[in-house]
Structures are given as C-alpha cells and as structure tokens.
Design a protein around this motif. Structure first.
Motif, PDB file in Angstrom:
ATOM      1  N   ASP A 274       0.851  -1.188   0.000  1.00 42.33           N
ATOM      2  CA  ASP A 274       0.000   0.000   0.000  1.00 42.33           C
ATOM      3  C   ASP A 274       0.890   1.243   0.000  1.00 42.33           C
ATOM      4  OD1 ASP A 274      -2.835   1.217   0.693  1.00 42.33           O
ATOM      5  OD2 ASP A 274      -1.375   2.149   2.067  1.00 42.33           O
TER       6      ASP A 274
ATOM      7  N   ASP B   6       0.687   3.933   1.512  1.00 38.16           N
ATOM      8  CA  ASP B   6       0.884   4.582   2.813  1.00 38.16           C
ATOM      9  C   ASP B   6       1.760   3.765   3.755  1.00 38.16           C
ATOM     10  OD1 ASP B   6      -0.712   6.732   2.083  1.00 38.16           O
ATOM     11  OD2 ASP B   6      -2.559   5.780   2.810  1.00 38.16           O
TER      12      ASP B   6
ATOM     13  N   THR C 218      -5.175  -0.569   9.870  1.00 43.47           N
ATOM     14  CA  THR C 218      -6.053   0.469  10.408  1.00 43.47           C
ATOM     15  C   THR C 218      -7.480   0.216   9.933  1.00 43.47           C
ATOM     16  OG1 THR C 218      -5.722   1.942   8.510  1.00 43.47           O
ATOM     17  CG2 THR C 218      -4.162   2.140  10.344  1.00 43.47           C
ATOM     18  N   ALA C 219      -8.417   0.808  10.651  1.00 36.01           N
ATOM     19  CA  ALA C 219      -9.827   0.616  10.288  1.00 36.01           C
ATOM     20  C   ALA C 219     -10.111   1.161   8.900  1.00 36.01           C
ATOM     21  CB  ALA C 219     -10.715   1.305  11.318  1.00 36.01           C
ATOM     22  N   GLN C 220      -9.494   2.293   8.563  1.00 40.68           N
ATOM     23  CA  GLN C 220      -9.728   2.910   7.256  1.00 40.68           C
ATOM     24  C   GLN C 220      -9.242   2.001   6.136  1.00 40.68           C
ATOM     25  OE1 GLN C 220      -7.853   6.719   6.806  1.00 40.68           O
ATOM     26  NE2 GLN C 220      -8.716   7.076   4.751  1.00 40.68           N
ATOM     27  N   LYS C 221      -8.047   1.406   6.330  1.00 39.99           N
ATOM     28  CA  LYS C 221      -7.505   0.529   5.287  1.00 39.99           C
ATOM     29  C   LYS C 221      -8.308  -0.776   5.178  1.00 39.99           C
ATOM     30  CE  LYS C 221      -4.173   3.114   3.835  1.00 39.99           C
ATOM     31  NZ  LYS C 221      -4.173   3.661   2.449  1.00 39.99           N
ATOM     32  N   HIS C 222      -8.768  -1.278   6.298  1.00 38.13           N
ATOM     33  CA  HIS C 222      -9.583  -2.491   6.240  1.00 38.13           C
ATOM     34  C   HIS C 222     -10.901  -2.224   5.511  1.00 38.13           C
ATOM     35  CE1 HIS C 222      -7.451  -5.633   8.431  1.00 38.13           C
ATOM     36  NE2 HIS C 222      -7.007  -4.700   9.273  1.00 38.13           N
ATOM     37  N   GLN C 223     -11.437  -1.015   5.721  1.00 42.18           N
ATOM     38  CA  GLN C 223     -12.666  -0.677   5.022  1.00 42.18           C
ATOM     39  C   GLN C 223     -12.425  -0.607   3.518  1.00 42.18           C
ATOM     40  OE1 GLN C 223     -14.406   2.982   6.384  1.00 42.18           O
ATOM     41  NE2 GLN C 223     -16.280   2.710   5.192  1.00 42.18           N
ATOM     42  N   THR C 224     -11.206  -0.245   3.153  1.00 43.49           N
ATOM     43  CA  THR C 224     -10.872  -0.140   1.727  1.00 43.49           C
ATOM     44  C   THR C 224     -10.616  -1.513   1.102  1.00 43.49           C
ATOM     45  OG1 THR C 224      -9.882   2.039   2.072  1.00 43.49           O
ATOM     46  CG2 THR C 224      -9.243   0.839   0.070  1.00 43.49           C
ATOM     47  N   TYR C 225      -9.899  -2.362   1.834  1.00 42.37           N
ATOM     48  CA  TYR C 225      -9.425  -3.609   1.222  1.00 42.37           C
ATOM     49  C   TYR C 225     -10.223  -4.860   1.590  1.00 42.37           C
ATOM     50  CZ  TYR C 225      -5.280  -0.919  -0.110  1.00 42.37           C
ATOM     51  OH  TYR C 225      -4.437  -0.004  -0.659  1.00 42.37           O
TER      52      TYR C 225
END
Length: 271
Positions: A195, A197, A241-248
């Motif tokens: 990723d 980031d 992170t929660a944001q990345k899990h929501q994305t992937y």
C-alpha cells in the motif's frame, strides 16, 4: 348261512384294499427314492462341471425328496458354500471394474447361499448406498441449486499456493520491514504489493521452521500491518487500520435464492 358268507367277503375286500395301499406306498417311496437318487447324481455331475448353482438346485431336490438322508444334506451344504465363494470372487471382479450393479447381485447370491457370511451382506447394503448416491449425483440439479453453486464458487476467497512450501528460517535485526518481506517473497515464490501509505520501519525477526502463513501473520501483526490474498501467489500488505480495512476487506454480500416467485412481488419487496 348267507350272513357268514357276507362277513368273509367283506373281510377279504378289506385285506385287498390294505394290500393295494401298501403296494402304492411302496411304489411311491421307491419312486421318491429314485428321484432323490437321480437328483443327487445330477448334483455331483454339476459340481464336477463347475456349475455350482445347478448343483445346489439338484441337491435341494434330493433333500426335499429324501429329507432324512444325511449324505444329501451334507452335499447340499458343501455345494452352497462353494457357490457362495464363487459368487464372492465374481463380485470382487465386477467391483474392481466399477460394475456395481453386477457386483451387488453377486454379493446378494453369495449371502443367500451362505447367510453366515456377514461380509457379503454388508457389501450388499454398502453398494446399495453407493448406487443410490451415483444415481442422485447424475440426476440434473434444479436451476436454483445450480445458481447457488455458481454464487458460492464466485464468492470463494483465493488461497495462497506459493511456489515453495519449504519451512522458513528468518533471522533479521533492525532490518527494514520491506527487506524482510521481500526475502519471504523470494523464498516462497509469491508476489507482494505494498500500500502506498506503508512506511519503512525497522523490525527484528527470529523465526525457525515456520510456514509462509505463520511468518506473515507474526511479522505483520507485530508491526501493525495486515495483508490480503489477491491470488494464489500474490498478496497486498497494508497498514492495519480501520480505514484501510474498510478499503481492502471484502464486503459481505447476503444472497437470497428465490424460485417460483412472481416478478412484480419481488420488485415491491426490493423497492
């Protein structure tokens, strides 16, 4: 005078009838004995010719005609056991060739000739179940069931299948996390995508004899990272992170299977 003559005549007739019955009984017994003897002889001929089923039939006739003859009973028992073994051999041959119906018939005959043979009886039950299962599997599935299978196949998550499954031994001290993961990539034959980031960070790893999945789980978890399997030989590593899990992370889709439903009613339910 007349009465005495009548009495003697009546007694003579009675003796004549008794003698006739005795003669008939003797003839019947002789005939039965001849029939039993002939059937016994024919059974022996059939046995020597290898026609065991016919031999059993002849010996059964002999026993029926002369039920008290021990020799006939012994011959029948031996023929039945020999026929049972022969049918067992045929059953094994048919089963090896995949001809289950024919094998089932042979096991049935073997069991009938030798009721004490539990193996033959169990085989009949087992083959009945296998034959039914094959028929059920060959039967065309309803359209709704075919739809379910296609949906399950399409939604199945890929599993890692690296080029090498050799256990991994990892020794790194304050090494860049990307270098560690690249080493794992080269050793196992998988591709790793990062990723954007994901930051370079030092990590210390001491692992011996671990699988690819164990190495990834332990290393990434201790460094606040996670990964997603993209294909059999490809993964994506991203910050945990929660944001990345929501994305992937794959979104959960609930599928409802409907058959024989009215289109207008479905439209109202979904609106």
């Amino acid at each position: 005078m007349t009465r005495g003559i009548s009495t003697r005549a009546s007694g003579g007739c009675m003796r004549t009838r008794l003698q006739t019955l005795a003669v008939l009984a003797t003839v019947a017994a002789t005939a039965a004995g001849c029939a039993a003897s002939q059937a016994f002889h024919n059974g022996g001929v059939a046995m020597r010719a290898g026609d065991l089923d016919q031999a059993v039939a002849y010996y059964r006739t002999a026993v029926q005609e002369a039920p008290d003859n021990a020799n006939y009973k012994i011959a029948l028992q031996r023929a039945m056991l020999a026929a049972s073994r022969a049918h067992l051999d045929k059953a094994h041959e048919f089963e090896e060739k995949g001809q289950l119906e024919a094998a089932r018939g042979e096991y049935q005959l073997a069991s009938e000739y030798d009721p004490a043979n539990r193996q033959a009886a169990a085989k009949v039950v087992s083959l009945d179940q296998t034959i039914r299962a094959r028929l059920e599997a060959a039967r065309p599935k309803p359209a709704i069931e075919q739809l379910r299978e296609r949906v399950r196949a399409a939604s199945a998550e890929p599993l890692l299948n690296p080029a090498s499954r050799e256990p991994l031994n990892l020794r790194f001290t304050n090494a860049n996390i990307r270098d560690i993961l690249n080493f794992i990539s080269n050793a196992s034959g998988i591709n790793i995508t990062y990723d954007r980031d994901l930051r370079d960070q030092p990590a210390t790893v001491q692992l011996d004899g671990v699988t690819l999945e164990q190495a990834l789980t332990q290393i990434l978890a201790t460094n606040a990272l996670s990964y997603k399997v993209l294909s059999e030989r490809s993964i994506l590593v991203f910050p945990d992170t929660a944001q990345k899990h929501q994305t992937y992370d794959d979104q959960v889709v609930q599928t409802f299977y409907v058959s024989h439903a009215d289109a207008s009613e479905l439209a109202q339910l979904l609106s």
